[in-house]
Design a protein around this motif. Structure first.
Motif, PDB file in Angstrom:
ATOM      1  N   LYS A  56     118.603 126.319  76.887  1.00  0.00           N
ATOM      2  CA  LYS A  56     117.496 125.387  76.653  1.00  0.00           C
ATOM      3  C   LYS A  56     117.865 123.992  77.132  1.00  0.00           C
ATOM      4  O   LYS A  56     117.027 123.276  77.700  1.00  0.00           O
ATOM      5  CB  LYS A  56     117.121 125.357  75.176  1.00  0.00           C
ATOM      6  N   ALA A 111     117.405 124.143  80.858  1.00  0.00           N
ATOM      7  CA  ALA A 111     115.984 124.193  81.192  1.00  0.00           C
ATOM      8  C   ALA A 111     115.309 122.847  80.970  1.00  0.00           C
ATOM      9  O   ALA A 111     114.470 122.415  81.775  1.00  0.00           O
ATOM     10  CB  ALA A 111     115.298 125.276  80.376  1.00  0.00           C
ATOM     11  N   ASP A 112     115.695 122.162  79.901  1.00  0.00           N
ATOM     12  CA  ASP A 112     115.121 120.840  79.622  1.00  0.00           C
ATOM     13  C   ASP A 112     115.534 119.815  80.665  1.00  0.00           C
ATOM     14  O   ASP A 112     114.892 118.764  80.808  1.00  0.00           O
ATOM     15  CB  ASP A 112     115.551 120.358  78.230  1.00  0.00           C
ATOM     16  N   ASN A 113     116.605 120.107  81.389  1.00  0.00           N
ATOM     17  CA  ASN A 113     117.060 119.234  82.466  1.00  0.00           C
ATOM     18  C   ASN A 113     116.755 119.833  83.840  1.00  0.00           C
ATOM     19  O   ASN A 113     117.416 119.515  84.830  1.00  0.00           O
ATOM     20  CB  ASN A 113     118.558 118.945  82.315  1.00  0.00           C
ATOM     21  N   LYS A 114     115.738 120.717  83.875  1.00  0.00           N
ATOM     22  CA  LYS A 114     115.184 121.290  85.103  1.00  0.00           C
ATOM     23  C   LYS A 114     116.150 122.190  85.871  1.00  0.00           C
ATOM     24  O   LYS A 114     116.037 122.350  87.087  1.00  0.00           O
ATOM     25  CB  LYS A 114     114.668 120.173  86.014  1.00  0.00           C
ATOM     26  N   ILE A 115     117.117 122.770  85.161  1.00  0.00           N
ATOM     27  CA  ILE A 115     118.047 123.721  85.766  1.00  0.00           C
ATOM     28  C   ILE A 115     117.708 125.113  85.249  1.00  0.00           C
ATOM     29  O   ILE A 115     117.615 125.316  84.038  1.00  0.00           O
ATOM     30  CB  ILE A 115     119.505 123.350  85.422  1.00  0.00           C
ATOM     31  N   PRO A 116     117.511 126.108  86.134  1.00  0.00           N
ATOM     32  CA  PRO A 116     117.078 127.440  85.692  1.00  0.00           C
ATOM     33  C   PRO A 116     118.082 128.081  84.734  1.00  0.00           C
ATOM     34  O   PRO A 116     119.280 128.161  85.023  1.00  0.00           O
ATOM     35  CB  PRO A 116     116.990 128.233  87.004  1.00  0.00           C
ATOM     36  N   GLN A 166     118.005 130.818  80.853  1.00  0.00           N
ATOM     37  CA  GLN A 166     117.186 131.400  79.786  1.00  0.00           C
ATOM     38  C   GLN A 166     118.029 132.385  78.984  1.00  0.00           C
ATOM     39  O   GLN A 166     119.026 132.932  79.482  1.00  0.00           O
ATOM     40  CB  GLN A 166     115.968 132.121  80.381  1.00  0.00           C
TER      41      GLN A 166
END
Length: 556
Positions: A369, A372-377, A379
């Motif tokens: 997360k 993802a919050d820093n625009k890196i794929p 999950q």
């Protein structure tokens, strides 16, 4: 005739004349026949659990001069040191360092694994034939019996006709037992029930007096009662995310994952709280210092070996993830602890008389997360739900429930006894499973281990899969996820276990007797540590070794 005798006598005496003219050569020849090879008095292995390679430098400007920076300054750092197998987990990592081998050979296929013939789960050091020594708990029912190869510590014992002392120490049983090998004098680990250091009857029937004396001081309780606050003002931790965030897990009884962590309120007749604090590393090194003193390690001409694993960094990483203030604080405190430990070695064994190496069993990923919050794929992969769905579909097709036992170590472990008793076709079940998994989000490759040679995946990844596959203890299918993805059920913290560099790139620094100063950027591997130590000591490498000596490290 007298001339001939004179010539023959001169020829016979010539070597003696040469030796008389060159007494150094004569002495050297004599010494070569009678003296043992030069060796350090003590070898110390420091394995920092879950230490990514970049931690050597991420906080370097905050480290002191005498810990990590001293090792880098005085020693030799292999900057591109990699783990060459999967799964990248604690038990396999500690075993790989000390055997120079990989799970396919040494047999430690994970922290836990499924015995393929029976479908039963096995913990790496579980041994119900032994008893706990030092506690009434069951935490001591452990030994190295599941380890199939020798360790460098075993080889040192063999090389000295068992005169060398070998001791393993870690909070985790597997971190103390597996590095110490089969023939160790002792391995000690931490007991949550009592806060004491314990062992098993595999090694001894009663604890030594010095261990009882250490335990009687109730040091664990003293550490826990201190609580855990930051070493420095919290606003100076600029390498980390703000303290209160969504990526970190809470300790038992906490309302938020923030400093100070009031461990004093977590005792309640159980001493496990120390594991999730830097004090777990502190007490481990306190105990190691006592072992050096009381076991007289490094006090004679026969090399001893102390294998120390520092486990708390792993617990903290799992709890708070990579970018937390807790992880930063743990390494700043560990740096100070290592500095004091090296000073103890200088004072007791003698500076330049011991060799120490520092490495890790695995790294860790960033919290998905957070990425993802820093625009890196990135999950989470919900393996539990996917397993349930897979078994549902398999039951529809093959009329039997729970044909897959689990996805441990990112492997598909089939219920082989049920498949055999039901006379089902395993090949058909495998192909059905592969087809199902290939359709799941986040999955990059699904590999049938019996047909891996024909699998369409990069050779570098293929070799890691093969090296980690033990036919008796590993699942029949390997699952590989996308970079940044990992199997998990919580949005907080992090884990490890994959082939990716964040899990496989680990530090390797040597320092002390027989070691050059310098750095090396060519690829080396975890498996190279044991044969390098073997070369340093002039002993045989472990019997399952697949590594190579890192020649650049050693003085000629």
């Amino acid at each position: 005739m007298n001339i001939v005798k004179s010539i023959l006598l001169s020829v016979a005496l010539l070597p003696l004349v040469v030796q008389a003219q060159n007494p150094k050569k004569q002495a050297l020849t004599s010494n070569n026949l009678t003296s043992s090879p030069a060796r350090p008095k003590l070898v110390v292995g420091l394995v920092v659990d879950q230490m990514r390679w970049d931690y050597l430098y991420r906080y370097a400007n905050r480290y002191g001069a005498g810990g990590f920076n001293r090792m880098l300054r005085e020693g030799f750092s292999c900057e591109n040191n990699q783990i060459t197998y999967i799964p990248t987990v604690t038990a396999a990592g500690h075993t790989g360092i000390y055997t120079g081998s990989v799970p396919s050979i040494h047999g430690i296929a994970g922290n836990d694994w499924t015995i393929q013939a029976t479908g039963k789960s096995m913990y790496c050091t579980d041994d119900p034939t032994v008893k706990t020594v030092g506690s009434t708990s069951t935490a001591g029912l452990m030994s190295p019996k599941n380890l199939l190869a020798t360790t460098i510590t075993d080889e040192l014992r063999l090389a000295t006709n068992f005169k060398s002392k070998v001791i393993g120490i870690a909070l985790k049983d597997r971190g103390g037992i597996l590095p110490a090998g089969h023939s160790a004098n002792a391995a000690y680990w931490y007991d949550d029930l009592t806060g004491n250091w314990i062992t098993s009857t595999y090694y001894m029937d009663v604890l030594p007096n010095w261990v009882n004396n250490f335990n009687s001081q109730k040091i664990a309780e003293k550490y826990i009662k201190q609580d855990w606050n930051t070493l420095y003002p919290i606003n100076t931790y600029t390498q980390s995310t703000a303290d209160d965030n969504l990526y970190e897990g809470k300790l038992r009884g906490e309302t938020a994952p923030v400093f100070p962590h009031l461990t004093s309120k977590m005792l309640n007749g159980n001493f496990s709280a120390i594991r999730n604090t830097p004090y777990g590393n502190s007490i481990t090194l306190d105990f190691a210092k006592d072992a050096i003193k009381n076991e007289q390690l490094g006090k004679d001409d026969i090399t001893d070996f102390l294998a120390v694993s520092l486990s708390s960094t792993d617990y903290i990483g799992h709890q708070y993830a990579i970018n937390s203030i807790e992880v930063e604080d743990a390494y700043l405190r560990l740096d100070k602890d290592i500095e004091e430990f090296l000073k103890t070695l200088d004072a007791t064994v003698g500076k330049g008389q011991y060799t120490v190496f520092l490495s890790s069993d695995h790294g860790a990923a960033h919290n998905p997360k957070f990425l993802a919050d820093n625009k890196i794929p990135a999950q989470l992969w919900d393996g539990r739900t996917i397993l349930n769905n897979l078994n549902t579909e398999l039951e529809k097709e093959f009329k039997q429930p729970k044909l897959v036992l689990g996805f441990g170590n990112y492997q598909v472990n089939f219920n082989n006894p049920l498949i055999a008793s039901s006379k089902l076709n395993l090949l058909e079940i495998k192909q059905f499973t592969i087809n199902f998994l290939n359709k799941q989000e986040g999955v990059t490759f699904v590999v049938d281990m019996e047909n891996i040679s024909s699998a369409s995946l990069p050779d570098a990844i293929k070799s890691k899969i093969i090296a980690g596959y033990n036919k008796d203890r590993s699942g029949a299918i390997q699952i590989l996820l996308k970079p940044g993805w990992f199997q998990g059920y919580s949005a907080t913290g992090t884990t490890h276990g994959s082939w990716n560099p964040y899990d496989t790139h680990i530090p390797l620094v040597f320092m002390g007797w027989g070691i050059k100063q310098g750095t090396l950027n060519r690829p080396t591997s975890m498996a190279d540590i044991a044969p390098t130590i073997a070369a340093l000591l002039h002993i045989q490498e472990p019997n399952g070794n697949v590594g190579e000596t890192i020649e650049e490290v050693l003085k000629k």
